[in-house]
Design a protein around this motif. Structure first.
Motif, PDB file in Angstrom:
ATOM      1  N   GLY A 121     -24.134 -13.415   8.443  1.00  0.00           N
ATOM      2  CA  GLY A 121     -23.327 -12.216   8.309  1.00  0.00           C
ATOM      3  C   GLY A 121     -23.317 -11.605   6.920  1.00  0.00           C
ATOM      4  N   ILE A 122     -23.601 -12.408   5.882  1.00  0.00           N
ATOM      5  CA  ILE A 122     -23.549 -11.888   4.510  1.00  0.00           C
ATOM      6  C   ILE A 122     -24.828 -12.193   3.733  1.00  0.00           C
ATOM      7  N   GLU A 167     -29.964  -5.727  -0.946  1.00  0.00           N
ATOM      8  CA  GLU A 167     -30.149  -5.768  -2.402  1.00  0.00           C
ATOM      9  C   GLU A 167     -31.557  -5.359  -2.803  1.00  0.00           C
ATOM     10  N   SER A 168     -32.537  -5.591  -1.911  1.00  0.00           N
ATOM     11  CA  SER A 168     -33.918  -5.247  -2.253  1.00  0.00           C
ATOM     12  C   SER A 168     -34.133  -3.741  -2.325  1.00  0.00           C
ATOM     13  N   GLU A 169     -33.382  -2.962  -1.513  1.00  0.00           N
ATOM     14  CA  GLU A 169     -33.522  -1.503  -1.510  1.00  0.00           C
ATOM     15  C   GLU A 169     -32.148  -0.882  -1.250  1.00  0.00           C
ATOM     16  N   VAL A 170     -31.295  -0.957  -2.255  1.00  0.00           N
ATOM     17  CA  VAL A 170     -29.897  -0.540  -2.091  1.00  0.00           C
ATOM     18  C   VAL A 170     -29.794   0.922  -1.678  1.00  0.00           C
ATOM     19  N   LEU A 214     -20.333 -23.786   0.258  1.00  0.00           N
ATOM     20  CA  LEU A 214     -20.011 -23.210  -1.057  1.00  0.00           C
ATOM     21  C   LEU A 214     -21.237 -22.525  -1.668  1.00  0.00           C
ATOM     22  N   SER A 215     -22.414 -23.086  -1.444  1.00  0.00           N
ATOM     23  CA  SER A 215     -23.639 -22.454  -1.958  1.00  0.00           C
ATOM     24  C   SER A 215     -23.856 -21.094  -1.307  1.00  0.00           C
ATOM     25  N   LEU A 216     -23.591 -21.024  -0.008  1.00  0.00           N
ATOM     26  CA  LEU A 216     -23.749 -19.748   0.689  1.00  0.00           C
ATOM     27  C   LEU A 216     -22.726 -18.731   0.200  1.00  0.00           C
ATOM     28  N   VAL A 217     -21.517 -19.194  -0.054  1.00  0.00           N
ATOM     29  CA  VAL A 217     -20.492 -18.293  -0.612  1.00  0.00           C
ATOM     30  C   VAL A 217     -20.932 -17.777  -1.982  1.00  0.00           C
ATOM     31  N   ILE A 276     -23.136 -13.409  -5.488  1.00  0.00           N
ATOM     32  CA  ILE A 276     -24.164 -12.904  -6.406  1.00  0.00           C
ATOM     33  C   ILE A 276     -24.837 -11.666  -5.830  1.00  0.00           C
ATOM     34  N   ASN A 277     -25.227 -11.742  -4.561  1.00  0.00           N
ATOM     35  CA  ASN A 277     -25.939 -10.619  -3.946  1.00  0.00           C
ATOM     36  C   ASN A 277     -25.061  -9.378  -3.828  1.00  0.00           C
TER      37      ASN A 277
END
Length: 832
Positions: free
Chosen positions: A255-256, A264-267, A391-394, A399-400
């Motif tokens: 979902g995120i 993020e690659s082509e905002v 937590l890593s996914l969060v 960051i993204n």
């Protein structure tokens, strides 16, 4: 998602829209049988409880009144471990139907492909059935009445011997559905009628005691007996925690994390779309769907079923989460670039080689076995690993999303502008216009001229070079050489490792404006593709070159054109993006061998043709207003580079007589080949009108015009030669003072000849300002290495090379690009 996917699958198998609707009802009923079994047990429990407590309740009500009655009743209920809210259990059977009814209502009520389709006695599945029409013109819809009768019969059988309250509830709901659905499309009523038929069969089965209730066999969960897991068997809280952590991990990943990597690659592709300003709504919508798929519904099932099911879910969900992480990041696959709506631009190979399938299976199996061993012997370590993954996914999500909104905040919002000139030409000096038409198919030009012979005159002075190739089959790889010449073909650019890909792209964009400025030309660039490789802000690219006039017209005049033409656009870009983004996440998290299934028919879409009308109109409106956007007032010579992507966003709603967009045709069913033909014909007619205007104001003769494409497309008639049309570029040139009807020249060309064609006769021995190499080359075949679409994104902007393997380069021998035998790989494939 479930209902649409079922409809598409059934329609493919049964080849009947009506039977597909019936099949949806059957599948939904089968899928919900376990829930109905739970509902029946709860309802029976409520009836038994009510019967057991009835005597005491009646005595209390007979003796006590008011607050005293309330207090005594509350005490009585508490002593019998009952609360009045538990009475809602009897409504669970009805509540189950609500989400499926809402989904069916939204899907079948708006399914355009059902309009005009007949089924049995129904003339049009997209409209009320109107089987009986009276003399006064009043129509009676039979299907809703039949639906209600069946519902009442099913309810009568089901509630036989029940309290009056339950009977009234059933009949009341039947009446409500009659009112709601009476004037609904027949397909929706057919779906609900079939639901009622199946409900009738099910109720008869209950009453005859022959209905096979859904009880989950313990043998389905071998871990309960053959693979004992003490932490799951003996610790309910631990069991639920590891299930919930894994479910949340799946929801955040799909979902995120995956959508945010994509955005993020082509905002810029996800900003200022329809009523949305930022990409936030797309992330929120996709995350909400992921929560529903992986958290809400599974949690409901978790609490509804037995301990064996709970244990099963607590084992399966961590394995699913670990597998999704491995598939997403280790076996992500190379499928080429995406459209903003997450559909694939090219035709990538979705079936991986056997070696990759075996490797993926071995890795997943190994991880599963290792996790189960850890879960059995070190359950706290297993849960800690799940927490670390979550937590890593969060963290990735944070960051993204930070990068996304940083780029968004640095973007300049588009503003609605009046139709004021942005293309300023000189009547006394030379003008040079390079018009890049994204993905324009050169091979369709003869067919277009045959359909609209007046274009021969409108395109007077133009020479078409049919034997023209591009150096990259996607815009990212094909456009730099148009701007900067042969130094910026993918292969040549990769030889230089002292600059980033972003830097090379920016140099290519700046090359012609700098050269023309040094020759005394006023320079303007409009709607530059992949500007600064989509890193915002873009202004620093142009700050050292204040003489470059940068313009944005994409999407600026759409509303004005719609208002002038009366076009009502009901197909919004945001709809497809919101629909497909969660599908793309599912595509990424499943094993590679299943991705072809997930991607089938653009993610199981029920629409015949995926069309982005808004994207097309954002570009078409610019072409329509070109005469109004042009002014003849400059005293200096001018240079213009204009990008337009109307030919990339193929439109299916072009009127075949006027060759103009028509909102009445937004859902017309035509092939992609026909849609592209109509789109390109419309584009050339609009350009022809602009050229007529240039002739009228007296600047056509002193203007050099180059129409060029970054690549082609494979949507061509079946009788065309079988060659890679994405590698064939469009090139049409009208020189100063050139006259005569439109003609062709079979000379072999490439789109990297554009800078040389633009400068020849104006700037002697024009050279690239960054490499000091001449734009014109005498040995163009030595550069002829055509790159296949790579699975690149603008995230490689800070790399020094595109990731293109030697075997991904192609070339063509001879001058005839339509000779099937002329195409071959440039480098020999590596020997094993």
């Amino acid at each position: 998602m479930i209902i649409e996917a079922c409809y598409v699958a059934l329609n493919e198998i049964l080849e009947s829209e009506g039977w597909a609707v019936v099949g949806i009802s059957v599948i939904v009923t089968i899928l919900t049988l376990p829930l109905y079994d739970v509902a029946e047990r709860w309802q029976q429990l409520e009836r038994d409880t009510q019967a057991r407590l009835k005597g005491g309740v009646d005595r209390i009500k007979a003796v006590f009144k008011g607050d005293e009655q309330y207090m005594i009743l509350s005490t009585y209920y508490r002593q019998n471990h009952y609360h009045p809210m538990m009475a809602l259990r009897s409504s669970f059977g009805l509540l189950i139907q609500v989400p499926f009814f809402i989904a069916a209502y939204n899907f079948l009520s708006n399914l355009e492909v059902l309009k005009g389709i007949s089924f049995l006695f129904i003339r049009n599945l997209g409209e009320p059935d109107s089987v009986i029409t009276l003399s006064n013109g009043f129509s009676i819809n039979i299907l809703p009445i039949l639906m209600t009768l069946i519902n009442c019969v099913a309810g009568a059988i089901y509630t036989k011997g029940f309290a009056l309250r339950e009977k009234l509830q059933i009949y009341g709901m039947a009446l409500i559905f009659l009112v709601l659905l009476y004037n609904s499309p027949s397909a929706l009523v057919l779906y609900w009628t079939m639901n009622n038929v199946l409900s009738l069969v099910k109720n008869i089965g209950y009453k005859l005691k022959k209905y096979i209730k859904f009880n989950v066999p313990k043998s389905l969960f071998p871990s309960t007996h053959y693979f004992r897991l003490p932490c799951l068997d003996e610790q309910p809280r631990f069991r639920f925690s590891i299930f919930l952590i894994s479910a949340l991990s799946l929801a955040i990943l799909s979902g995120i994390v995956i959508p945010s990597f994509l955005i993020e690659s082509e905002v810029n592709l996800y900003c200022y779309i329809d009523e949305y300003l930022s990409p936030a709504p797309f992330l929120v919508t996709t995350f909400a769907k992921a929560l529903g798929i992986f958290v809400l519904w599974p949690t409901c099932f978790y609490f509804l079923f037995s301990a064996g099911v709970k244990k099963f879910l607590s084992v399966v969900f961590p394995l699913m989460a670990l597998g999704a992480l491995v598939n997403s990041f280790v076996f992500s696959g190379d499928y080429g670039p995406l459209n903003p709506d997450c559909t694939f631009m090219g035709t990538p190979e979705f079936i991986p080689p056997a070696s990759q399938i075996l490797l993926n299976g071995a890795v997943l199996l190994g991880i599963a076995m290792l996790f189960l061993i850890v879960l059995k012997h070190r359950c706290l370590i297993a849960r800690t690993l799940c927490v670390i993954a979550l937590l890593s996914l969060v963290l990735f999500s944070g960051i993204n999303t930070t990068k996304i909104f940083s780029a968004y905040n640095n973007m300049t919002p588009p503003t609605k502008k009046d139709i004021e000139p942005v293309i300023h030409l000189s009547s006394s000096e030379k003008n040079v216009i390079v018009l890049m038409m994204d993905a324009f198919v050169s091979g369709l030009i003869p067919l277009i001229l045959e359909e609209k012979p007046e274009l021969q005159e409108q395109l007077s002075g133009f020479t078409w070079y049919p034997n023209t190739v591009t150096f990259g089959r996607v815009t990212m790889l094909g456009v730099p050489s148009i701007y900067g010449g042969y130094d910026y073909t993918p292969y040549e650019a990769n030889l230089s490792v002292d600059k980033t890909v972003q830097k090379k792209h920016n140099e290519a964009v700046l090359s012609m404006p700098i050269v023309f400025n040094e020759a005394g030309f006023k320079t303007t660039i409009t709607d530059v593709p992949y500007e600064n490789y989509l890193e915002y802000p873009v202004d620093p690219v142009y700050e050292p070159y204040p003489f470059i006039n940068r313009m944005i017209t994409h999407g600026t005049y759409t509303k004005q054109w719609e208002a002038d033409s009366g076009f009502k656009n009901s197909m919004l870009r945001s709809v497809n993006i919101n629909r497909n983004m969660i599908w793309f996440s599912v595509f990424k998290i499943v094993p590679p061998v299943l991705r072809k299934v997930v991607r089938y028919n653009d993610y199981w879409t029920s629409s015949w043709f995926s069309v982005d009308s808004a994207e097309f109109l954002d570009n078409y409106s610019v072409l329509h207003f070109l005469p109004d956007l042009t002014a003849v007032q400059e005293v200096s010579p001018t240079f213009h580079f204009i990008d337009n992507e109307a030919s990339h966003s193929v439109s299916s709603f072009i009127d075949k007589t006027t060759f103009e967009p028509s909102s009445a045709l937004l859902h017309q069913e035509i092939s992609e080949v026909d849609a592209r033909f109509l789109t390109q014909t419309s584009i050339l007619l609009r350009l022809g009108e602009w050229f007529d205007y240039l002739k009228q104001v007296g600047v056509y003769d002193n203007t050099r015009i180059i129409i060029v494409s970054d690549h082609g497309a494979n949507a061509v008639p079946d009788d065309f030669p079988k060659v890679p049309y994405r590698s064939i570029a469009t090139l049409m040139v009208k020189d100063f003072g050139s006259t005569g009807l439109f003609k062709s020249d079979l000379t072999f060309m490439t789109n990297a000849d554009t800078p040389a064609l633009a400068t020849v006769g104006i700037i002697e021995n024009a050279r690239n300002p960054f490499t000091d190499n001449a734009f014109a080359v005498s040995d163009k075949r030595s550069y002829l290495k055509i790159a296949d679409p790579a699975a690149e994104s603008t995230r490689i902007r800070h790399n020094t090379q595109w990731k293109i393997n030697p075997e991904d380069y192609w070339t063509v021998d001879g001058d005839d690009v339509y000779d099937e035998s002329a195409w071959r790989k440039y480098f020999k494939e590596p020997t094993e």
